[in-house]
Scaffold this active site. Structure first.
Site, short mmCIF file in Angstrom:
data_model
loop_
_atom_site.label_atom_id
_atom_site.label_comp_id
_atom_site.label_asym_id
_atom_site.label_seq_id
_atom_site.Cartn_x
_atom_site.Cartn_y
_atom_site.Cartn_z
CB SER A 146 -0.88 0.00 1.25
OG SER A 146 -1.53 1.24 1.44
CE1 TYR A 189 -3.47 -2.60 5.43
CE2 TYR A 189 -2.73 -0.43 4.73
CZ TYR A 189 -3.25 -1.67 4.43
OH TYR A 189 -3.53 -1.99 3.12
#
Length: 253
Positions: free
Chosen positions: A138, A148
C-alpha cells in the site's frame, strides 16, 4: 500452462488478479476464507477461459489455515509459477484501542503469511529458473500510520531485497502499492468513505493491470497512477506529524 496462487481471491484486488490472470491463460489456485465465493468465482472463470481452477478455503491468520496454503504452494507436482500475496484487512481504531489479539492476527496476515508463502514457492521457482511474486502492499507503507503502515513497510522492504537478490536467478518480486481502491476493504473495516474525493479512488482493474505490467518488467515496487506516485514522493519531505494523522471516520458519522 502456468499456475498462479492468489490469496484473498474472493473479492476486490484479489478477485481482479484472478480475472486478469485467467484471461492470460494461467491456471489458478484461489485462497480465501469464503468457500461459497471461491466456488462461484471458480465456475465463472472456468466457463469464461477454459482454465483449471482449484479453491482452498483457509483463514491465513489461523496456523492450520496458513499451513494448508503453504503445503499447496510448495507441492512440486503442481508447481506455482506466480504467487500473489493479496489477503489483508485494516484496523479502524488507534493501536492502544485495539485488542492485542486483533493486532497480532493483523500482523500474521500481512507479514507471517506473506513470508511463509514466499518461502514455500521460492525453492521451486529457483530450481526452474523462473517465477513471479507480487506482494500487495500500500502507499501507506511510505507513511507513519499505525501497524497497517508498519506491516506494509515490511512487505515493501522485503520485496525490494528479494527482487534484488533473486532477480538474477529468474525470479522477480514486486511490492504493489495502491492508494485508495474501490473494493470492500474499507467497508469491512467500518470506515466511512463518502467524504473522500472521487479523484482519489482507483479501480481494482487498473491497479492489477499496472501491477502485472511492473511485475513482468521486474520492478521491485509498483505504485499505480501518477497521483499516488506523487504522493509517495511528497511523503519523503513532509514531517511525520503531518503524515501520521489520517482522518478515519467510522461508518455512520
Amino acid at each position: 500452462m502456468t499456475t498462479a496462487l492468489i490469496t484473498g481471491a474472493s473479492s476486490g484486488i484479489g478477485a481482479e488478479f484472478a480475472r486478469q490472470l485467467a484471461a492470460q491463460g494461467h491456471d489458478l489456485v484461489l485462497v480465501a476464507r469464503h468457500r461459497d465465493r471461491l466456488d462461484s468465482a471458480a465456475r465463472d472463470l472456468v466457463s469464461r477461459h477454459g482454465i483449471e481452477v482449484e479453491v482452498l478455503s483457509a483463514d491465513l491468520t489461523d496456523p492450520a489455515g496458513l499451513a494448508a496454503a503453504v503445503v499447496r504452494a510448495q507441492d512440486p507436482s503442481r508447481p506455482v509459477s506466480i504467487l500473489v500475496n493479496n489477503a489483508g484487512h485494516g484496523l479502524l481504531h488507534d493501536f492502544h484501542h485495539n485488542p492485542l489479539a486483533e493486532e497480532v492476527a493483523h500482523l500474521r496476515l500481512h507479514v507471517e503469511a506473506v513470508m511463509s508463502l514466499c518461502h514455500a514457492v521460492l525453492p521451486g521457482m529457483l530450481a526452474r529458473g523462473e517465477g513471479r511474486i507480487i506482494n500487495v502492499a500500500s502507499v501507506a507503507a511510505f507513511m507513519p500510520r499505525g501497524t497497517y503502515s508498519a506491516a506494509k513497510a515490511w512487505v515493501v522492504a522485503f520485496s525490494r531485497w528479494a527482487n534484488a537478490h533473486y532477480r538474477r536467478s529468474g525470479v522477480s518480486v514486486t511490492a504493489l502499492c495502491p492508494g485508495l481502491t474501490r473494493t470492500e476493504f474499507h467497508h469491512r473495516m467500518g470506515m466511512e468513505t463518502r467524504w473522500l474525493p472521487r479523484w482519489s479512488w482507483l479501480s481494482a482493474e487498473s491497479v492489477v493491470r499496472d501491477g502485472l505490467k511492473d511485475s513482468l518488467a521486474g520492478r521491485s515496487v509498483s505504485v499505480p497512477s501518477w497521483r499516488y506516485k506523487a504522493a509517495v514522493l511528497v511523503s519523503k519531505v513532509l514531517p511525520d506529524r503531518v503524515l501520521g494523522h489520517p482522518a478515519r471516520r467510522p461508518m455512520g458519522e
